[in-house]
Design an enzyme around this catalytic site. Sequence first.
Site, PDB file in Angstrom:
ATOM      1  N   TYR A  49       0.829  -1.208   0.000  1.00  0.00           N
ATOM      2  CA  TYR A  49       0.000   0.000   0.000  1.00  0.00           C
ATOM      3  C   TYR A  49       0.857   1.250   0.000  1.00  0.00           C
ATOM      4  CZ  TYR A  49       0.868   0.907   4.998  1.00  0.00           C
ATOM      5  OH  TYR A  49       1.450   1.194   6.196  1.00  0.00           O
ATOM      6  N   ARG A  68       8.124   4.017  -4.736  1.00  0.00           N
ATOM      7  CA  ARG A  68       8.235   3.066  -3.615  1.00  0.00           C
ATOM      8  C   ARG A  68       7.232   1.925  -3.789  1.00  0.00           C
ATOM      9  NH1 ARG A  68       7.621   5.363   2.345  1.00  0.00           N
ATOM     10  NH2 ARG A  68       5.465   5.455   1.703  1.00  0.00           N
ATOM     11  N   ARG A 116      -7.979 -20.320  -2.024  1.00  0.00           N
ATOM     12  CA  ARG A 116      -7.009 -20.158  -0.950  1.00  0.00           C
ATOM     13  C   ARG A 116      -5.901 -21.214  -0.997  1.00  0.00           C
ATOM     14  NH1 ARG A 116      -5.640 -21.194   4.301  1.00  0.00           N
ATOM     15  NH2 ARG A 116      -4.953 -19.369   5.468  1.00  0.00           N
ATOM     16  N   LYS A 165       6.616  -1.925   1.918  1.00  0.00           N
ATOM     17  CA  LYS A 165       5.410  -1.349   2.538  1.00  0.00           C
ATOM     18  C   LYS A 165       4.243  -2.320   2.356  1.00  0.00           C
ATOM     19  CE  LYS A 165       3.140   3.138   3.110  1.00  0.00           C
ATOM     20  NZ  LYS A 165       3.202   3.236   4.564  1.00  0.00           N
ATOM     21  N   GLU A 198      11.790   2.447  14.325  1.00  0.00           N
ATOM     22  CA  GLU A 198      10.880   3.478  13.817  1.00  0.00           C
ATOM     23  C   GLU A 198       9.567   3.370  14.567  1.00  0.00           C
ATOM     24  OE1 GLU A 198       9.662   2.758   9.719  1.00  0.00           O
ATOM     25  OE2 GLU A 198       9.613   0.611  10.068  1.00  0.00           O
ATOM     26  N   LEU A 223      11.045   1.457   7.182  1.00  0.00           N
ATOM     27  CA  LEU A 223      10.511   1.885   5.895  1.00  0.00           C
ATOM     28  C   LEU A 223      11.208   3.195   5.523  1.00  0.00           C
ATOM     29  CD1 LEU A 223       8.218   1.326   3.771  1.00  0.00           C
ATOM     30  CD2 LEU A 223       6.964   3.133   4.954  1.00  0.00           C
TER      31      LEU A 223
END
Length: 301
Positions: A49, A68, A116, A165, A198, A223
């Site tokens: 995301y 990114r 799945r 991310k 972070e 990140l």
Amino acid sequence: MSDHLLQSEPPPKGMPLPRVAYVNGRYVAHRDAMVHVEDRGYQFADGVYEVCEVRGGRPVDERRHIDRLDRSLRELRITWPISRRALGVVVRETIRRNRVRYGIVYLQISRGVAPRDHAFPPAGTPSSLVVTAKSLDAAGNEAMAAAGIAVITVPENRWPRVDIKSISLLPNVLAKQAAREASAREAWFVDPSGHVTEGSSTNAWIVTRDGKLVTRPADHSILRGVTRTVLLEVIAAQGLTFDERPFTVEEAYVAREAFVTSASQIVMPVVSIDGRPVGNGAPGLVASALRRDFHRHAEIG
Ligand code: PLP
């Protein structure tokens, strides 16, 4: 609600505007926006995301965010759902349809829908794309920056590739909840050697007693925040000294200032860590000046 209805005239003044989301090729009413039960983002957190700030109705630092995103997709071998150019159009259209002047736009891509099975789905399975936009309270955000925020520290318990991310955010969710329960706004992860990595949704910074800015190098343990990257330019322009190295929690306790950075909060001063005041317990001059100058260096498109 069908698409053409969403393009109709805005509702009369005083009536709230319905939010709109982009889901796999269609703009739909936000309240009805859904993905399939076998979407791999839903079942495995198998996706990535981005969050971009929106100012004046335009995305901020979109190029860096999409770069990114591209890197995250390549690292996880997820295919682009649409072209980069088309994504730019969807981002703008989602902002426009939601009448966002100041706020955020959220983009999520998952490995798509398939029966799945942990291993990748068959080649050619289209990845899923969701884009949403929402307005934020600019005055509320400024008031928070003027007051500063409290931070707590928690043990680092994430996987060793948080430079990607990914939407797999369970440790971040638990850390943020721990912060809430301690009446703080953010939690800083601390690695086994006692160094801050972070925040749960931010990069962490301190200003030492001798006025040096310190933040951790952007290796696989954090990140690489787009805000962090742009802030390096602001720091250079302001002629400040910068030391890219890990810092310990003890150093943070005795720092002159501390702050966090992210696309939605830009530079947010930290006034306490684990209940101990940072500096004089008020937002610092360095953090406030960096926040003030940030958008002179950001790309607003
Ligand atoms: N670190 C983490 C874990 C984050 O989730 C975020 C933002 O969501 C950041 C850092 C800051 O990144 P950016 O400045 O690109 O928003």
